[in-house]
Design an enzyme around this catalytic site. Structure first.
Site, PDB file in Angstrom:
ATOM      1  CE  LYS A 141     -47.834  -2.411  -0.594  1.00  0.00           C
ATOM      2  NZ  LYS A 141     -46.270  -2.150  -1.072  1.00  0.00           N
TER       3      LYS A 141
HETATM    4  C1  R5P Z   1     -45.789   0.763  -3.971  1.00  0.00           C
HETATM    5  O1  R5P Z   1     -46.168   0.514  -4.819  1.00  0.00           O
HETATM    6  C2  R5P Z   1     -44.912  -0.466  -3.660  1.00  0.00           C
HETATM    7  O2  R5P Z   1     -45.298  -1.802  -3.965  1.00  0.00           O
HETATM    8  C3  R5P Z   1     -43.753  -0.036  -2.377  1.00  0.00           C
HETATM    9  O3  R5P Z   1     -42.859  -0.928  -2.407  1.00  0.00           O
HETATM   10  C4  R5P Z   1     -44.875   0.006  -1.362  1.00  0.00           C
HETATM   11  O4  R5P Z   1     -45.385   0.996  -1.219  1.00  0.00           O
HETATM   12  C5  R5P Z   1     -44.584  -0.143  -0.158  1.00  0.00           C
HETATM   13  O5  R5P Z   1     -43.186   0.377   0.339  1.00  0.00           O
HETATM   14  P1  R5P Z   1     -43.578   1.635   1.724  1.00  0.00           P
HETATM   15  O6  R5P Z   1     -43.149   0.965   2.909  1.00  0.00           O
HETATM   16  O7  R5P Z   1     -42.209   2.325   1.488  1.00  0.00           O
HETATM   17  O8  R5P Z   1     -44.237   2.571   1.423  1.00  0.00           O
END
Ligand code: R5P
Length: 294
Positions: free
Chosen positions: A204
């Site tokens: 990710k």
């Molecule tokens: C980060 O470590 C987390 O997994 C968050 O959940 C991720 O960054 C996704 O959230 P957002 O789309 O709000 O950045």
């Protein structure tokens, strides 16, 4: 021995040539065994090869952030638009009925809160046995490349991959970007490739310039985080570009649950991810759906 300086810059990414080992619908998993492939198929649709993951693990560092004040009210309502819940075990067990039967990306690291100036020192916070008990489709571990906690976070990742490999559970490596970390193509090329080479089955990261190079150089699927809240139209354009440039889906939080109509937003994102809508078409869909539900 690889060196920091003096390496020739990578430039030939063969952008027109798809990944070679791609008989299975998940990149890099051709040679995985049955259980691993079954779990990956709970994340990535066998029809499209892509996924819509809803990230709502923010509370483990931020407390009750806007949009996630009441997980029990907010999250179940968004289930129809998504493929995977990405969350902590505490949030899932208390606020998400197991009857939805969605894929679970279980946040398996824990660390300090936003009150800490340096949040890069995490530990493994979930035993693999509890991940099995939660029927996790994958375990998520955050890595802090270039920060003081880099080495520990890599150790967390490698330990989790080893534990998951024993039971056929994939690991999702999450590229962290702290306040001092650059968000450049160079940084994301380095971080995503490192995570994949350590053995992460999914990575990710964030969308960036020359994103197609990052995708091409990473031998496992990349899902993009949403990041800070953008206007809905911009968030859909970012999603569209990421998918068009090779992302295998999104793992999105604030741009969904902080949208004016979070359910319509999940559905609009899913139309880009699974139905090849353009960003314009998806935004029209979002506006119409949001209007009808008022
Ligand atoms: C980060 O470590 C987390 O997994 C968050 O959940 C991720 O960054 C996704 O959230 P957002 O789309 O709000 O950045």
């Amino acid at each position: 021995m690889a060196e920091k300086e003096g390496n020739r810059l990578a430039k030939n990414f063969h952008l027109d040539t798809p990944h070679v080992n791609h008989a299975f619908h998940v990149k890099g998993a051709d040679h995985a065994e049955w259980g691993m492939k079954d779990r990956l198929s709970r994340i990535f649709s066998p029809k499209t090869g892509r996924t819509v993951m809803l990230a709502f693990d923010h509370g483990y560092i931020m407390g009750p952030t806007a949009g996630l004040e009441r997980l029990d009210l907010v999250i179940p309502a968004l289930a129809p638009g998504i493929d995977v819940f990405m969350a902590t075990r505490g949030a899932l067990r208390t606020c998400v009925p197991p009857t939805f039967n969605k894929g679970i990306a279980l946040r398996c690291t824990a660390g300090s809160s936003v009150l800490d100036d340096d949040m890069s020192h995490e530990v493994i916070g979930v035993d693999v046995e509890d991940a099995i008990r939660m029927n996790a489709a994958c375990m998520a571990v955050q890595i802090f490349i270039g920060s003081s906690g880099e080495k520990t976070s890599i150790q967390n990742l490698c330990n989790t991959i080893d534990a998951g490999n024993r039971y056929g559970i994939p690991t999702l490596g999450v590229v962290a970007v702290g306040k001092d970390m650059e968000r450049t193509t160079k940084f994301f090329l380095l971080a995503t490739r490192m995570l994949a080479e350590f053995g992460a089955h999914i990575v990710k990261t964030y969308y960036c310039e020359n994103f197609e190079q990052v995708v091409a150089a990473c031998p496992v699927p990349i899902v993009v985080a949403g990041g800070k809240k953008l206007p809905e139209e911009e968030a859909l354009t970012m999603t569209y570009r990421a998918i068009a440039e090779g992302a295998a889906g999104v793992d999105m939080g604030r741009n969904i649950f902080q949208a004016e109509d979070p359910l319509a937003m999940t559905q609009a994102v899913a139309r880009i991810v699974h139905e090849n809508y353009t960003d314009k078409e998806a935004y029209e869909f979002y506006r119409d759906t949001a209007k009808q539900s008022r």
